[in-house]
Design an enzyme around this catalytic site. Structure first.
Site, PDB file in Angstrom:
ATOM      1  N   GLY A  25     -10.711 -38.248 -31.495  1.00 46.26           N
ATOM      2  CA  GLY A  25      -9.914 -39.312 -32.116  1.00 46.26           C
ATOM      3  C   GLY A  25     -10.661 -39.981 -33.262  1.00 46.26           C
ATOM      4  CE1 TYR A 158      -6.950 -50.933 -19.778  1.00 39.80           C
ATOM      5  CE2 TYR A 158      -6.410 -52.788 -21.199  1.00 39.80           C
ATOM      6  CZ  TYR A 158      -6.377 -51.428 -20.930  1.00 39.80           C
ATOM      7  OH  TYR A 158      -5.782 -50.561 -21.810  1.00 39.80           O
TER       8      TYR A 158
HETATM    9  C1  HXC Z   1       7.801 -46.524 -22.313  1.00 41.30           C
HETATM   10  C2  HXC Z   1       7.055 -44.626 -23.395  1.00 41.30           C
HETATM   11  C3  HXC Z   1       6.627 -45.389 -24.516  1.00 41.30           C
HETATM   12  C4  HXC Z   1       6.834 -46.817 -24.464  1.00 41.30           C
HETATM   13  C5  HXC Z   1       6.172 -43.312 -24.910  1.00 41.30           C
HETATM   14  N1  HXC Z   1       6.759 -43.354 -23.696  1.00 41.30           N
HETATM   15  N2  HXC Z   1       6.089 -44.545 -25.421  1.00 41.30           N
HETATM   16  N3  HXC Z   1       7.626 -45.182 -22.304  1.00 41.30           N
HETATM   17  N4  HXC Z   1       7.432 -47.334 -23.357  1.00 41.30           N
HETATM   18  N5  HXC Z   1       6.454 -47.614 -25.459  1.00 41.30           N
HETATM   19  C6  HXC Z   1       7.061 -42.228 -22.833  1.00 41.30           C
HETATM   20  C7  HXC Z   1       8.020 -41.232 -23.485  1.00 41.30           C
HETATM   21  O1  HXC Z   1       9.384 -41.644 -23.357  1.00 41.30           O
HETATM   22  C8  HXC Z   1       7.728 -39.959 -22.692  1.00 41.30           C
HETATM   23  O2  HXC Z   1       8.342 -39.995 -21.421  1.00 41.30           O
HETATM   24  C9  HXC Z   1       6.226 -40.074 -22.424  1.00 41.30           C
HETATM   25  O3  HXC Z   1       5.893 -41.455 -22.587  1.00 41.30           O
HETATM   26  C10 HXC Z   1       5.406 -39.246 -23.392  1.00 41.30           C
HETATM   27  O4  HXC Z   1       5.759 -39.637 -24.708  1.00 41.30           O
HETATM   28  P1  HXC Z   1       5.537 -38.636 -25.946  1.00 41.30           P
HETATM   29  O5  HXC Z   1       5.738 -39.410 -27.184  1.00 41.30           O
HETATM   30  O6  HXC Z   1       6.305 -37.382 -25.735  1.00 41.30           O
HETATM   31  O7  HXC Z   1       3.988 -38.251 -25.700  1.00 41.30           O
HETATM   32  P2  HXC Z   1       2.842 -37.908 -26.686  1.00 41.30           P
HETATM   33  O8  HXC Z   1       3.374 -37.372 -27.981  1.00 41.30           O
HETATM   34  O9  HXC Z   1       1.879 -37.123 -25.911  1.00 41.30           O
HETATM   35  O10 HXC Z   1       2.197 -39.362 -27.072  1.00 41.30           O
HETATM   36  C11 HXC Z   1       1.339 -40.025 -26.208  1.00 41.30           C
HETATM   37  C12 HXC Z   1       1.528 -41.544 -26.313  1.00 41.30           C
HETATM   38  C13 HXC Z   1       1.512 -42.049 -27.770  1.00 41.30           C
HETATM   39  C14 HXC Z   1       0.433 -42.153 -25.461  1.00 41.30           C
HETATM   40  C15 HXC Z   1       2.904 -41.911 -25.698  1.00 41.30           C
HETATM   41  O11 HXC Z   1       1.606 -43.460 -27.802  1.00 41.30           O
HETATM   42  C16 HXC Z   1       0.279 -41.603 -28.510  1.00 41.30           C
HETATM   43  O12 HXC Z   1       0.233 -40.509 -29.055  1.00 41.30           O
HETATM   44  N6  HXC Z   1      -0.794 -42.447 -28.564  1.00 41.30           N
HETATM   45  C17 HXC Z   1      -2.072 -42.095 -29.209  1.00 41.30           C
HETATM   46  C18 HXC Z   1      -2.722 -43.245 -29.915  1.00 41.30           C
HETATM   47  C19 HXC Z   1      -2.785 -44.545 -29.140  1.00 41.30           C
HETATM   48  O13 HXC Z   1      -2.091 -44.739 -28.128  1.00 41.30           O
HETATM   49  N7  HXC Z   1      -3.637 -45.474 -29.639  1.00 41.30           N
HETATM   50  C20 HXC Z   1      -3.804 -46.746 -28.987  1.00 41.30           C
HETATM   51  C21 HXC Z   1      -5.063 -46.751 -28.160  1.00 41.30           C
HETATM   52  S1  HXC Z   1      -5.445 -48.409 -27.942  1.00 41.30           S
HETATM   53  P3  HXC Z   1       9.731 -39.187 -21.104  1.00 41.30           P
HETATM   54  O14 HXC Z   1       9.888 -39.366 -19.636  1.00 41.30           O
HETATM   55  O15 HXC Z   1      10.779 -39.886 -21.915  1.00 41.30           O
HETATM   56  O16 HXC Z   1       9.481 -37.770 -21.516  1.00 41.30           O
HETATM   57  C22 HXC Z   1      -6.161 -48.689 -26.482  1.00 41.30           C
HETATM   58  C23 HXC Z   1      -6.648 -50.087 -26.354  1.00 41.30           C
HETATM   59  C24 HXC Z   1      -7.072 -50.429 -24.973  1.00 41.30           C
HETATM   60  O17 HXC Z   1      -6.270 -47.827 -25.669  1.00 41.30           O
HETATM   61  C25 HXC Z   1      -7.520 -51.865 -24.775  1.00 41.30           C
HETATM   62  C26 HXC Z   1      -6.928 -52.914 -25.640  1.00 41.30           C
HETATM   63  C27 HXC Z   1      -7.501 -54.262 -25.445  1.00 41.30           C
HETATM   64  P1  NAP Z   2      -6.323 -45.267 -32.460  1.00 40.01           P
HETATM   65  O1  NAP Z   2      -6.658 -45.443 -33.896  1.00 40.01           O
HETATM   66  O2  NAP Z   2      -4.903 -45.069 -32.081  1.00 40.01           O
HETATM   67  O3  NAP Z   2      -7.222 -44.105 -31.891  1.00 40.01           O
HETATM   68  C1  NAP Z   2      -6.810 -43.152 -30.958  1.00 40.01           C
HETATM   69  C2  NAP Z   2      -7.192 -41.775 -31.482  1.00 40.01           C
HETATM   70  O4  NAP Z   2      -7.086 -40.843 -30.417  1.00 40.01           O
HETATM   71  C3  NAP Z   2      -6.304 -41.282 -32.615  1.00 40.01           C
HETATM   72  O5  NAP Z   2      -7.105 -40.792 -33.655  1.00 40.01           O
HETATM   73  C4  NAP Z   2      -5.509 -40.137 -31.982  1.00 40.01           C
HETATM   74  O6  NAP Z   2      -5.233 -39.108 -32.948  1.00 40.01           O
HETATM   75  C5  NAP Z   2      -6.489 -39.653 -30.922  1.00 40.01           C
HETATM   76  N1  NAP Z   2      -5.816 -38.969 -29.821  1.00 40.01           N
HETATM   77  C6  NAP Z   2      -4.818 -39.424 -29.031  1.00 40.01           C
HETATM   78  N2  NAP Z   2      -4.442 -38.497 -28.158  1.00 40.01           N
HETATM   79  C7  NAP Z   2      -5.238 -37.415 -28.383  1.00 40.01           C
HETATM   80  C8  NAP Z   2      -5.339 -36.133 -27.787  1.00 40.01           C
HETATM   81  N3  NAP Z   2      -4.538 -35.771 -26.784  1.00 40.01           N
HETATM   82  N4  NAP Z   2      -6.270 -35.279 -28.267  1.00 40.01           N
HETATM   83  C9  NAP Z   2      -7.080 -35.632 -29.288  1.00 40.01           C
HETATM   84  N5  NAP Z   2      -7.032 -36.837 -29.889  1.00 40.01           N
HETATM   85  C10 NAP Z   2      -6.127 -37.719 -29.436  1.00 40.01           C
HETATM   86  O7  NAP Z   2      -6.800 -46.557 -31.622  1.00 40.01           O
HETATM   87  P2  NAP Z   2      -8.194 -47.354 -31.577  1.00 40.01           P
HETATM   88  O8  NAP Z   2      -7.873 -48.783 -31.408  1.00 40.01           O
HETATM   89  O9  NAP Z   2      -9.098 -46.944 -32.678  1.00 40.01           O
HETATM   90  O10 NAP Z   2      -8.785 -46.850 -30.179  1.00 40.01           O
HETATM   91  C11 NAP Z   2      -9.987 -46.100 -30.107  1.00 40.01           C
HETATM   92  C12 NAP Z   2     -10.616 -46.274 -28.734  1.00 40.01           C
HETATM   93  O11 NAP Z   2     -10.969 -47.643 -28.530  1.00 40.01           O
HETATM   94  C13 NAP Z   2      -9.705 -45.917 -27.566  1.00 40.01           C
HETATM   95  O12 NAP Z   2     -10.447 -45.294 -26.550  1.00 40.01           O
HETATM   96  C14 NAP Z   2      -9.202 -47.249 -27.082  1.00 40.01           C
HETATM   97  O13 NAP Z   2      -8.793 -47.235 -25.734  1.00 40.01           O
HETATM   98  C15 NAP Z   2     -10.459 -48.077 -27.289  1.00 40.01           C
HETATM   99  N6  NAP Z   2     -10.248 -49.521 -27.352  1.00 40.01           N
HETATM  100  C16 NAP Z   2      -9.704 -50.077 -28.461  1.00 40.01           C
HETATM  101  C17 NAP Z   2      -9.572 -51.458 -28.508  1.00 40.01           C
HETATM  102  C18 NAP Z   2      -9.037 -52.145 -29.723  1.00 40.01           C
HETATM  103  O14 NAP Z   2      -8.956 -53.393 -29.724  1.00 40.01           O
HETATM  104  N7  NAP Z   2      -8.683 -51.443 -30.780  1.00 40.01           N
HETATM  105  C19 NAP Z   2      -9.975 -52.231 -27.414  1.00 40.01           C
HETATM  106  C20 NAP Z   2     -10.506 -51.603 -26.287  1.00 40.01           C
HETATM  107  C21 NAP Z   2     -10.661 -50.250 -26.268  1.00 40.01           C
HETATM  108  P3  NAP Z   2      -3.924 -38.163 -32.831  1.00 40.01           P
HETATM  109  O15 NAP Z   2      -2.774 -39.072 -32.488  1.00 40.01           O
HETATM  110  O16 NAP Z   2      -3.840 -37.505 -34.169  1.00 40.01           O
HETATM  111  O17 NAP Z   2      -4.235 -37.184 -31.743  1.00 40.01           O
END
Ligand code: HXC
Ligand code: NAP
Length: 294
Positions: A25, A158
């Site tokens: 990522g 968390y």
């Molecule tokens: C409810 C949801 C949803 C939502 C997706 N789904 N978004 N359900 N509310 N907002 C459901 C879909 O309907 C589907 O279920 C299933 O989840 C999979 O969705 P897809 O889009 O097909 O999956 P995919 O393409 O694999 O995408 C994975 C993802 C997406 C997690 C849903 O958000 C993603 O690609 N995220 C990557 C980047 C990311 O999340 N960055 C943030 C990290 S921040 P059904 O049943 O309909 O098939 C972080 C911070 C932590 O972690 C701490 C903060 C303080």
């Molecule tokens: P982000 O920009 O959305 O980063 C997530 C990255 O993961 C994206 O580059 C995404 O790229 C990649 N990714 C997701 N699914 C993947 C898969 N299946 N295979 C390979 N790559 C995948 O969010 P961020 O805030 O920088 O988060 C980075 C890390 O920090 C995460 O572990 C998150 O939980 C942690 N974190 C963030 C915060 C915050 O305040 N931002 C706080 C606590 C922890 P693709 O979608 O192209 O795959």
């Protein structure tokens, strides 16, 4: 009063000369910020993600801004064969791998009773399965090669307090943190160190769009929930990450360092406050945020 920030790079230049580091990522957000700093310290960098255009554009921009070599690879960390192929490509380009950052994640806010099984799996598979796929693949190589290495997991606070409304992420981050502690014990004899960082709030597009949609209007009081009164700077996180990956941290393993301005002490689980969101508001949010329903 705003508390002081210290955003200067920390480690001596050349700290990662001839070291190659893989960041999952690494094309966006915190992964990219950590990668840029490692590059500026001399590392050869490999970044991966599922979207080719994102990793390739990031690699081009990072190399032109910071020098050095950045290898962009498409890899879905949920797939162990893709992870193996990615590590082989890194090895072919840079030779031995010195460090891995398990940074890739998936997350969104949702009341747990509204989640489909696939939604739960999709987050756990990225965060937990992706992390153990990468850890196992790189660890096996290091053990076979009889070379040391460093692994860093990007966790959250968390992971030990739990939090409502992000339950799949909390479950997966907790599992990944226990893996760090377990393997720090088991693999210490091979010279493999595993550590974690638990960041608090560090604004990124990926996290903010999924966890803090403007419709919830909670940006204004976010800082009030953080004892140091502000969000983190990416360089502050990058400094910590680089230190834990570097040989300066040679005697640190199994640690999880919190970098959150003290936030978790003021109330466990950042997203428990979403209790106030009504069922109608969740309907509206899901209509906007769920894929295919924009
Ligand atoms: C409810 C949801 C949803 C939502 C997706 N789904 N978004 N359900 N509310 N907002 C459901 C879909 O309907 C589907 O279920 C299933 O989840 C999979 O969705 P897809 O889009 O097909 O999956 P995919 O393409 O694999 O995408 C994975 C993802 C997406 C997690 C849903 O958000 C993603 O690609 N995220 C990557 C980047 C990311 O999340 N960055 C943030 C990290 S921040 P059904 O049943 O309909 O098939 C972080 C911070 C932590 O972690 C701490 C903060 C303080
Ligand atoms: P982000 O920009 O959305 O980063 C997530 C990255 O993961 C994206 O580059 C995404 O790229 C990649 N990714 C997701 N699914 C993947 C898969 N299946 N295979 C390979 N790559 C995948 O969010 P961020 O805030 O920088 O988060 C980075 C890390 O920090 C995460 O572990 C998150 O939980 C942690 N974190 C963030 C915060 C915050 O305040 N931002 C706080 C606590 C922890 P693709 O979608 O192209 O795959």
């Amino acid at each position: 009063m705003a508390t002081p920030r210290h955003t200067q790079p920390m480690l001596p230049s050349g700290t990662f000369q001839d070291h190659s580091i893989v960041i999952t990522g690494g094309g966006t957000g915190l992964g990219r910020s950590m990668g840029q700093y490692l590059l500026s310290l001399g590392a050869n960098l490999a970044i991966c993600g599922r979207r080719r255009e994102v990793v390739e554009q990031a690699a081009t921009e990072m190399a032109s801004a910071f020098g050095g070599q950045v290898l962009a690879l498409v890899c879905d960390v949920r797939k162990s064969d893709q992870v193996e192929a990615m590590l082989s490509a890194v090895h072919e380009r840079f030779g031995r791998i010195h460090g891995l950052v398990n940074n890739a994640a998936g997350n969104f806010i949702c009341p747990t009773e509204r989640l489909s099984y696939n939604a739960f799996n999709s987050v756990v598979d990225i965060v937990l399965k992706g992390t153990y796929n990468c850890t196992l693949a790189v660890g096996k190589r290091w053990i076979a090669e009889e070379t040391p290495g460093a692994i860093l997991n990007i966790s959250t606070t968390y992971a030990w307090t739990g939090s409502g409304y992000v339950v799949p992420s909390a479950v997966a981050k907790a599992g990944a943190l226990i893996m760090v502690r377990s393997l720090a014990s088991e693999w210490g004899k091979y010279g493999i160190r595993l550590n974690a960082i638990a960041p608090g709030s560090f604004p990124t597009e990926g996290a903010w769009s999924r966890l803090r949609p403007p419709e919830l209007g909670d940006e204004s009081d976010l800082n009030e929930r953080i004892p140091l009164g502000r969000c983190g700077e990416h360089q502050e996180l990058a400094n910590l990450a680089a230190y834990l990956l570097s040989d300066f941290a040679a005697y640190i393993t199994g640690a999880c360092v919190t970098i959150d301005g003290g936030a978790w002490l003021r109330g466990a689980g950042q997203f428990n406050g979403l209790e106030r969101v009504t069922s109608e508001q969740w309907d509206m949010l899901q209509a906007m945020m769920k894929p295919g329903k924009k």
